[in-house]
Design a protein around this motif. Structure first.
Motif, PDB file in Angstrom:
ATOM      1  N   SER A  39       0.589  -1.145   0.052  1.00 21.91           N
ATOM      2  CA  SER A  39      -0.132   0.284  -0.458  1.00 21.91           C
ATOM      3  C   SER A  39       0.868   1.034   0.231  1.00 21.91           C
ATOM      4  CB  SER A  39      -0.927   0.430   1.611  1.00 21.91           C
ATOM      5  OG  SER A  39      -0.215  -0.100   2.480  1.00 21.91           O
ATOM      6  N   ASP A  40       1.993   1.095   0.482  1.00 19.28           N
ATOM      7  CA  ASP A  40       3.142   2.077  -0.029  1.00 19.28           C
ATOM      8  C   ASP A  40       3.845   2.175  -0.313  1.00 19.28           C
ATOM      9  OD1 ASP A  40       1.261   3.648   1.956  1.00 19.28           O
ATOM     10  OD2 ASP A  40       2.806   2.662   4.117  1.00 19.28           O
ATOM     11  N   TRP A  58       2.800   1.546  -9.746  1.00 21.61           N
ATOM     12  CA  TRP A  58       1.789   1.340  -8.072  1.00 21.61           C
ATOM     13  C   TRP A  58       0.119   1.554  -7.826  1.00 21.61           C
ATOM     14  CZ3 TRP A  58       0.545   5.928  -4.851  1.00 21.61           C
ATOM     15  CH2 TRP A  58       0.593   5.419  -3.857  1.00 21.61           C
ATOM     16  N   ASN A  60      -2.355   3.126  -6.916  1.00 21.50           N
ATOM     17  CA  ASN A  60      -3.391   3.918  -5.702  1.00 21.50           C
ATOM     18  C   ASN A  60      -4.952   3.841  -5.974  1.00 21.50           C
ATOM     19  OD1 ASN A  60      -3.696   5.794  -3.762  1.00 21.50           O
ATOM     20  ND2 ASN A  60      -3.242   7.023  -4.772  1.00 21.50           N
ATOM     21  N   ILE A  65      -1.555  11.571  -3.601  1.00 24.41           N
ATOM     22  CA  ILE A  65      -0.492  10.774  -2.398  1.00 24.41           C
ATOM     23  C   ILE A  65      -0.208  11.697  -1.048  1.00 24.41           C
ATOM     24  CG2 ILE A  65      -0.016   8.827  -4.195  1.00 24.41           C
ATOM     25  CD1 ILE A  65       2.368  11.065  -4.503  1.00 24.41           C
ATOM     26  N   ASP A  85      -0.420   9.827 -12.897  1.00 22.84           N
ATOM     27  CA  ASP A  85      -1.657   8.789 -12.587  1.00 22.84           C
ATOM     28  C   ASP A  85      -1.992   7.724 -14.077  1.00 22.84           C
ATOM     29  OD1 ASP A  85      -3.449  10.460 -14.171  1.00 22.84           O
ATOM     30  OD2 ASP A  85      -4.490  11.458 -12.958  1.00 22.84           O
ATOM     31  N   SER A 114      -7.754   7.364  -9.914  1.00 19.42           N
ATOM     32  CA  SER A 114      -6.843   5.988  -8.907  1.00 19.42           C
ATOM     33  C   SER A 114      -6.865   4.552  -9.836  1.00 19.42           C
ATOM     34  CB  SER A 114      -8.203   5.714  -8.026  1.00 19.42           C
ATOM     35  OG  SER A 114      -9.717   4.880  -8.719  1.00 19.42           O
ATOM     36  N   TRP A 117      -0.500   3.893 -10.825  1.00 17.38           N
ATOM     37  CA  TRP A 117       0.349   5.560 -10.778  1.00 17.38           C
ATOM     38  C   TRP A 117       1.749   4.948 -11.092  1.00 17.38           C
ATOM     39  CZ3 TRP A 117      -0.848   9.965  -7.708  1.00 17.38           C
ATOM     40  CH2 TRP A 117      -2.260   9.755  -7.584  1.00 17.38           C
ATOM     41  N   SER A 135       2.695   7.341   0.118  1.00 17.08           N
ATOM     42  CA  SER A 135       1.911   6.567   0.315  1.00 17.08           C
ATOM     43  C   SER A 135       0.243   7.437  -0.112  1.00 17.08           C
ATOM     44  CB  SER A 135       1.896   6.152   2.180  1.00 17.08           C
ATOM     45  OG  SER A 135       1.760   7.443   2.894  1.00 17.08           O
ATOM     46  N   PRO A 136      -1.119   6.333   0.556  1.00  9.81           N
ATOM     47  CA  PRO A 136      -1.964   6.341  -0.810  1.00  9.81           C
ATOM     48  C   PRO A 136      -2.632   8.332   0.549  1.00  9.81           C
ATOM     49  CG  PRO A 136      -2.290   4.502  -0.417  1.00  9.81           C
ATOM     50  CD  PRO A 136      -0.798   4.784   0.407  1.00  9.81           C
TER      51      PRO A 136
END
Length: 138
Positions: A39-40, A58, A60, A65, A85, A114, A117, A135-136
């Motif tokens: 998640s991170d 990644w 997201n 972020i 994005d 979302s 990304w 992180s989100p």
């Protein structure tokens, strides 16, 4: 015979020159490593004057972020963190230049779509080390 000796001497001079040149040149390096995924996402940057660009995908699920980037023991160069994005729109583009301004930045990106990304880290003539984390947001 004289021609063979001259050819041999010329060959030895060329070989010697190549050896001296090869030994005298030091290859500059730069490296980006990811040490946190999920998640991170986070990583480290290191370099001895080299340049490199690395991109990572990644996921997201949110629209922004939170980011942090720093140089901890740097002597020169720059460290850029850019993020696009899921639709390819730029939501973050921050650079730390050693010896100019702050040695760290943090904050929240612009809003984006979302999904998948792209995180891109670029080191230019970078000497030192640093780190980054994402992180989100929301």
């Amino acid at each position: 015979m004289k021609s063979k000796i001259q050819s041999l001497i010329t060959l030895m001079l060329i070989a010697g020159s190549l050896f001296i040149t090869a030994c005298g040149e030091e290859e500059l390096t730069a490296m980006v490593s990811i040490n946190e995924t999920g998640s991170d996402i986070g990583g480290d940057v290191t370099g001895d004057g080299g340049s490199t660009t690395k991109s990572y995908q990644w996921n997201n699920s949110l629209a922004t972020i939170d980011y942090n980037m720093d140089v901890t023991a740097a002597e020169g160069g720059s460290f850029n963190l850019s993020v696009t994005d899921a639709e390819g729109a730029s939501v973050l583009n921050q650079t730390l230049t050693v010896g100019q301004g702050d040695d760290s930045k943090s904050g929240v990106s612009s809003s984006g779509a979302s999904g998948e990304w792209t995180i891109t880290v670029t080191l230019t003539n970078f000497s030192g080390d640093g780190s980054f984390s994402i992180s989100p947001g929301d």
